[in-house]
Design a protein around this motif. Structure first.
Motif, mmCIF file in Angstrom:
data_model
loop_
_atom_site.group_PDB
_atom_site.id
_atom_site.type_symbol
_atom_site.label_atom_id
_atom_site.label_comp_id
_atom_site.label_asym_id
_atom_site.label_seq_id
_atom_site.Cartn_x
_atom_site.Cartn_y
_atom_site.Cartn_z
ATOM 1 N N UNK A 125 0.780 -1.212 -0.026
ATOM 2 C CA UNK A 125 0.045 -0.092 0.028
ATOM 3 C C UNK A 125 1.064 1.081 0.027
ATOM 4 N N UNK A 126 0.657 2.196 -0.776
ATOM 5 C CA UNK A 126 1.307 3.521 -0.952
ATOM 6 C C UNK A 126 1.408 4.401 0.275
ATOM 7 N N UNK A 154 5.292 -0.890 -8.850
ATOM 8 C CA UNK A 154 4.794 -2.170 -9.551
ATOM 9 C C UNK A 154 3.252 -1.939 -9.377
ATOM 10 N N UNK A 155 2.336 -2.890 -9.458
ATOM 11 C CA UNK A 155 0.893 -2.900 -9.406
ATOM 12 C C UNK A 155 0.478 -3.127 -7.895
ATOM 13 N N UNK A 164 4.652 4.088 -9.705
ATOM 14 C CA UNK A 164 5.859 4.184 -8.995
ATOM 15 C C UNK A 164 5.631 5.186 -7.951
ATOM 16 N N UNK A 165 6.143 4.962 -6.880
ATOM 17 C CA UNK A 165 6.060 5.868 -5.643
ATOM 18 C C UNK A 165 7.494 6.339 -5.219
ATOM 19 N N UNK A 166 7.611 7.587 -5.035
ATOM 20 C CA UNK A 166 8.925 7.995 -4.589
ATOM 21 C C UNK A 166 8.749 8.402 -3.289
ATOM 22 N N UNK A 190 4.620 -11.009 -6.574
ATOM 23 C CA UNK A 190 3.244 -10.679 -6.081
ATOM 24 C C UNK A 190 2.379 -11.412 -6.934
ATOM 25 N N UNK A 191 0.882 -11.483 -6.292
ATOM 26 C CA UNK A 191 -0.046 -12.261 -7.114
ATOM 27 C C UNK A 191 -0.365 -11.411 -8.447
ATOM 28 N N UNK A 192 0.206 -10.138 -8.572
ATOM 29 C CA UNK A 192 -0.223 -9.303 -9.547
ATOM 30 C C UNK A 192 1.104 -9.002 -10.097
ATOM 31 N N UNK A 193 2.187 -9.459 -10.116
ATOM 32 C CA UNK A 193 3.439 -9.643 -10.976
ATOM 33 C C UNK A 193 4.604 -9.190 -10.159
ATOM 34 N N UNK A 194 5.784 -8.888 -10.818
ATOM 35 C CA UNK A 194 6.875 -8.539 -10.155
ATOM 36 C C UNK A 194 6.964 -6.960 -9.731
ATOM 37 N N UNK A 195 7.505 -6.714 -8.443
ATOM 38 C CA UNK A 195 7.452 -5.383 -8.028
ATOM 39 C C UNK A 195 8.801 -5.216 -7.535
#
Length: 206
Positions: A125-126, A154-155, A164-166, A190-195
């Motif tokens: 979570x962001x 990632x997703x 993308x979060x900075x 993750x379940x939604x792809x690679x982060x």
């Protein structure tokens, strides 16, 4: 330059040194890289939960010295006590016959970018990520480090589009070559792809 250049590679011989020190003929170099990658991946997967941070390989005159950099050397040695001989024999059988294992405790482990990345690795979570980054930064900035920057890509939360979060706390002068910048990148499935989590730490001048 900043984010598009490796914070480690651009500072070689200035504030950083080579992680590995091995010499090979050009025709054997690709084989070494393959074996080195397998060796490091194997050790990290086996002992990461026990505080193993990084694996470096140094070539001595008659053997290869495999340096295991850990958070707490005393705890790590207690965990692998009784298995060190079997581990050494296994590495010699799988990789090189002339290997010597050395355990080294890293300085200021709480400030190491890989340690920080592992603390954030379960956050998707962001909001939670930014909160945790701020908490870590507030406990370290002014004491051991000057600044902390984190990039999470990632997703997040299973969103339809990758984002993308900075988050930056303090001062991280990436374009100042004399600044002691530590960098690490960790990819997770993750379940939604690679982060990917990337961490930059600007150490405090001694």
């Amino acid at each position: 330059m900043g984010n598009k250049t490796s914070a480690i590679g651009v500072r070689l011989s200035i504030t950083n040194n080579w992680e590995d020190s091995v010499y090979f003929r050009s025709k054997d170099y690709s084989e070494y890289l393959n074996m080195s990658y397998k060796l490091k991946t194997y050790l990290i997967n086996c002992y990461k939960q026990h505080g193993l941070i990084k694996v470096n390989i140094k070539q001595e005159r008659y053997f290869y010295k495999v340096v295991l950099e850990v958070e707490d050397s005393r705890y790590f040695l207690q965990v692998i006590k009784g298995r060190i001989n079997s581990l050494n024999a296994m590495l010699k059988k799988l990789f090189w016959s002339d290997i010597k294992i050395v355990v080294k405790q890293i300085d200021n482990p709480i400030c190491h970018p890989l340690v920080i990345a592992y603390k954030l690795i379960n956050e998707t979570s962001d909001i939670a990520l930014k909160t945790n980054v701020k908490q870590i930064a507030n406990s370290l900035i002014g004491v051991s480090i000057v600044g902390l920057k984190v990039r999470y890509a990632g997703r997040i939360n299973g969103s339809d589009i990758a984002q993308t979060i900075w988050h930056i706390e303090g001062r991280v002068p990436l374009q100042t070559l004399t600044a002691d910048i530590r960098y690490a990148s960790v990819s997770i499935k993750t379940n939604y792809g690679i982060c990917t989590i990337k961490v930059w730490v600007c150490m405090k001048d001694s």
